[in-house]
Design a protein around this motif. Sequence first.
Motif, PDB file in Angstrom:
ATOM      1  N   VAL A 290      64.013  47.307  94.711  1.00  0.00           N
ATOM      2  CA  VAL A 290      63.236  47.745  93.541  1.00  0.00           C
ATOM      3  C   VAL A 290      62.150  46.693  93.317  1.00  0.00           C
ATOM      4  O   VAL A 290      62.459  45.537  93.053  1.00  0.00           O
ATOM      5  N   PRO A 291      60.871  47.062  93.461  1.00  0.00           N
ATOM      6  CA  PRO A 291      59.802  46.057  93.440  1.00  0.00           C
ATOM      7  C   PRO A 291      59.306  45.755  92.031  1.00  0.00           C
ATOM      8  O   PRO A 291      59.810  46.304  91.049  1.00  0.00           O
ATOM      9  N   ASP A 292      58.310  44.893  91.965  1.00  0.00           N
ATOM     10  CA  ASP A 292      57.678  44.587  90.672  1.00  0.00           C
ATOM     11  C   ASP A 292      56.500  45.517  90.391  1.00  0.00           C
ATOM     12  O   ASP A 292      56.027  45.614  89.259  1.00  0.00           O
ATOM     13  N   ALA A 293      55.993  46.130  91.449  1.00  0.00           N
ATOM     14  CA  ALA A 293      54.933  47.130  91.274  1.00  0.00           C
ATOM     15  C   ALA A 293      54.924  48.010  92.513  1.00  0.00           C
ATOM     16  O   ALA A 293      55.315  47.570  93.594  1.00  0.00           O
ATOM     17  N   CYS A 294      54.495  49.247  92.318  1.00  0.00           N
ATOM     18  CA  CYS A 294      54.499  50.173  93.444  1.00  0.00           C
ATOM     19  C   CYS A 294      53.193  50.961  93.470  1.00  0.00           C
ATOM     20  O   CYS A 294      52.703  51.420  92.425  1.00  0.00           O
ATOM     21  N   LEU A 295      52.636  51.095  94.681  1.00  0.00           N
ATOM     22  CA  LEU A 295      51.413  51.873  94.861  1.00  0.00           C
ATOM     23  C   LEU A 295      51.702  52.981  95.866  1.00  0.00           C
ATOM     24  O   LEU A 295      52.296  52.720  96.921  1.00  0.00           O
ATOM     25  N   ILE A 296      51.292  54.182  95.517  1.00  0.00           N
ATOM     26  CA  ILE A 296      51.595  55.348  96.358  1.00  0.00           C
ATOM     27  C   ILE A 296      50.298  56.093  96.648  1.00  0.00           C
ATOM     28  O   ILE A 296      49.503  56.356  95.734  1.00  0.00           O
ATOM     29  N   GLY A 297      50.086  56.429  97.912  1.00  0.00           N
ATOM     30  CA  GLY A 297      48.835  57.102  98.306  1.00  0.00           C
ATOM     31  C   GLY A 297      48.887  58.615  98.223  1.00  0.00           C
ATOM     32  O   GLY A 297      48.193  59.299  98.978  1.00  0.00           O
ATOM     33  N   GLU A 298      49.678  59.145  97.311  1.00  0.00           N
ATOM     34  CA  GLU A 298      49.701  60.596  97.127  1.00  0.00           C
ATOM     35  C   GLU A 298      48.280  61.065  96.803  1.00  0.00           C
ATOM     36  O   GLU A 298      47.495  60.328  96.204  1.00  0.00           O
TER      37      GLU A 298
END
Lengths: 421, 416
Positions: free
Chosen positions: B170-178
Amino acid sequence: MGDEKQRVWAYIDEHRPRWLALVREVIRRPSDNPPGETLQLADYIQGVLTEAGLPVRRFDPLPGAVNLVSSIGTWGGRHLVLNGHLDTFPVEDPERWVHDPYSGDVFDGMIYGRGAGDMKGGTTALLSAFLTIAALKVPLRGRLTLMLVSDEETGGRWGTQWLLEEHPDLLGDAVLSAEPSTPQAINISEKGVCWIRVRTLAEGGHGGLGKISSHENAIVKMARVLEIARGLAGRRGLLPDQIAPLLDSSRAFLEQQPYGRGHSWVLDALSLNIGRIHGGVKINVVPVSCDAELDYRMPPGFTAAQVHDLFRQALQEAGLEDVHSEVWMTAEPSYTSPDAEIVRLTQANAEAVTGSCPRLQMAYGGTDCRFFRYRGVSAAIYGPRVYNMGAPNEMITVDDFFTVLKVHAGTILEYLGAGDS
Amino acid sequence: MEISFQGLWAEIERRREWVVDLCREIVRHPTENPPGSTISCADFVAAQLADAGLECHVFEPQPGLRSLVSSFGEGSPHFMFNGHMDVFPADDPRLWDDPPFEGVIRNGRLYGRGVADMKGGFTASLASFLLIRQLRPRLRGRISFMAVADEETGGLWGTQWILERHPDLVPDACLIGEPCSPDAVRVGEKGISWISLTSRGRSYHGSLATGENAITLLAEAITIVKGIVKEEGITPPDLAVVIEDAKRHYLNEDYQGREWLLEHPSCNVGVIRGGIKANIAPREATAEVDIRIPFGWEPGQTVAWVQKQLKAAGLDGIEVTLVPYASTPNYTSPRHPFAQMVRRHATDVMGFPPSFTVTTAATDGRFFRQRGVPTIIYGPRPNGVGGLNEHITLEDLIRVTKVHAATALEFVDEKR
């Protein structure tokens, strides 16, 4: 001839257990259509005929869907064809049957099983009549052909129609069928069939976009098409003069039947069954296509082409002319004159066996008799009353089975002038 | 600080062809879901990672549903790219202008099933991950790349499965290229409420039929159910501006005229099945309806609404059930520093400040947000998602790659 007929009826009565065993064996061999394979059943009947010393010809233009033909008597005179089919409706949900659908159980005077009414009971009655006349070596002044076909339930293309096209000598001068009618009625007219495959196309897309209009979602468009299709159900045409007088009594009769109550309007009107629908690939994808199968039945006076035209016209009026439709199976309506000899003889024999004169009737279901009628051959349909046709717990009464068997045997004797020398 | 963002972007420009080819290779793995197998695609990605000297953990909780995670650096902050490999079914490939799994390029556009949803954005993340690894900056923290299966059918065997069993991921931030659009930063999404409708009848011979049966009653029900789009949601205060903004610049041609979706339920009748044969009255017909609920709604509300409407129409014989795959609408506040960080890089790449937005489609982002992880969606503008001739522009692919790479680098790089 009276003596000959009494001898035949007495033989039938004496051998009741044999005929009853025969119908059970026939029901015990599944021949659901689809898939339509009748191999096991055909092998069995072929064995029965061969064992009785009778010639059998076997045709399977569609592999696995066997047609059997056996003829006795003398060639050159008139020719009577007994037509029955081996295939049945499929069993959709066996758990709803009280008796195993392939048990052929006889219980409380009823014969149970898939096809008991449509039409393994009737087919076995024709087979039994044929075996009786052969066994007693009744002298026939003509030819008697037993024609047992497959592929009736899915259109007859590879059964009766194929036989009549490929073997014109099997056409005969008259036809007897034991499709269900009830012992109080002879069916001489039947509705036609127009099966239409409909396909709607739409632009599709991601399911989260709220694409709910007809041009976007093929299922939504199909919902509109089905509403329009339903609008044609109930439409009436003009019945031909020869059968128009039968309408009221046919209706009254159908209303008295357990399966026909509330349905007698179908006799002279367009009926519609939307039997199958299949659209979309996934819940969150807007469907680009949706298919449905429509089954219209039209009374004499309509043609299949007219029905499809009406449908197209209705689509156009609703702005849905881009919907694809394809007629993929048709049967034109057909009827035999009430005055035809085979009809009168069946009527007389039914009266002799049951004590009351059966009425002549318009039917709603299609039969292979139409292929003979299209070619100018008269056909009479006399068969058992069927309970739960096409549904769980299909059955007929043992009494009806024997009544039908005796009436057909008597009719055969009279039509072929047996002992009439 | 070994390279500046400008330097990073120049590097991406130099490797433009590599990024595009990577995307085409990924499109060529037909990961249609259903059936959903991601094996060949996951193995391809694993091989790319191996070439860069990176190991990965492979997860396959259901046969064929292969996911993987790869990391480098350690400790915190922990930044994660998340992307799914599975795609919508291509439907009939003959209806496409080009074969859907070849990655055809025409007029600066890359065509193929899944290229928009989301192999384009996935490639941007993977390329960024590989590039940062190669440029070997001294990381302040840890950066991970999570490639998953089973997003299109719920994520329960993909992102959700991994996060549930591996809390360390479980990260501190997540970026998703949807897919979204490079001129918008997506901070939230509607909830999901899938329902199924079952209409039952009696099977009998079709020759007695009036036209009314389980199928046509279901068709009537469908016409009623789609009326749910008239209902409204309740917008949370910190999203009010975002939603107003999103309505003004609604994001791509697929969404034009669909601003209403932001505040109302959407509805898609996705599947219908009934009957077995033209001449037998059907015993049963079922339809599956995908409803996306706006902020303020809970998934179960749709069932109650549909039941009430059907009852009023005399169709209460039709059974309505909630598919056990549902989510509540969720978002990361646009005021959160991570949201601001993504927006800053997007501003530099685009040359103007993109707006914040929320959209209608659900993503695996919800599994991160449910765990309190600030999660942002930034991806190419989609065309033809779920339909025919799906494509993105090559320009979008490169822009998104730049923003992904810069964001990751800033999040984990040494303090400047």
